[in-house]
Motif scaffolding. Sequence first.
Motif, short mmCIF file in Angstrom:
data_model
loop_
_atom_site.label_atom_id
_atom_site.label_comp_id
_atom_site.label_asym_id
_atom_site.label_seq_id
_atom_site.Cartn_x
_atom_site.Cartn_y
_atom_site.Cartn_z
N LYS A 128 0.85 -1.20 0.00
CA LYS A 128 0.00 0.00 0.00
C LYS A 128 0.88 1.24 0.00
O LYS A 128 0.65 2.19 -0.78
CB LYS A 128 -0.93 -0.01 1.21
N ARG B 284 2.63 1.66 -3.45
CA ARG B 284 1.73 2.16 -4.50
C ARG B 284 1.58 3.67 -4.41
O ARG B 284 1.61 4.37 -5.41
CB ARG B 284 0.36 1.49 -4.39
N ASN B 285 1.42 4.18 -3.19
CA ASN B 285 1.30 5.62 -3.00
C ASN B 285 2.62 6.33 -3.21
O ASN B 285 2.68 7.40 -3.83
CB ASN B 285 0.74 5.92 -1.60
N SER C 135 5.12 5.51 -5.09
CA SER C 135 5.52 5.53 -6.50
C SER C 135 4.87 6.67 -7.27
O SER C 135 5.32 7.00 -8.36
CB SER C 135 5.21 4.19 -7.16
N GLN C 136 3.85 7.29 -6.68
CA GLN C 136 3.18 8.42 -7.32
C GLN C 136 3.76 9.77 -6.90
O GLN C 136 3.39 10.81 -7.45
CB GLN C 136 1.68 8.39 -7.00
N GLU D 288 0.68 -3.14 -11.09
CA GLU D 288 0.16 -4.35 -10.40
C GLU D 288 0.63 -5.60 -11.06
O GLU D 288 0.76 -5.79 -12.17
CB GLU D 288 -1.37 -4.31 -10.36
#
Length: 129
Positions: free
Chosen positions: A42, A45-46, A48-49, A129
């Motif tokens: 989690k 994913r955040n 990487s932005q 993903e």
Amino acid sequence: THYTDPYLTKAMSTEAVKYLCVHVFVTVKPGTEAAFKEASLKNARNSSQEVGVARFDVLQEKDDPCKFVLVEVYKNDGAPAAHKETEHYKEWRETVADMMAVPRSAIKYDNLFPTTPQGWDYGENTVLE
């Protein structure tokens, strides 16, 4: 008329970059592997932005599933501090604190190869993903 695709031009950039690569070594308590993995994915994913993040990888050791490496690649020296101020990092840190078998450690590296942004950056609209 000669047409230059701006996306292709960016992708083909040969300009060298100097990124800060941080390997964070984590050993979690037996039985917490799945929860640590869920929280770390989690966070990744955040992360990487984030503007200052080129890559944020989560690795789990094959022979010892309690051991993980987070590979964090930052575009500039200020990016790690900015990352640590994000809500997703603070949530991750709090969530995994009691899962640690030993305090996590980190080693900082300079990238030598690849030397171009497209060798590191996920790029816009990349599905991770």
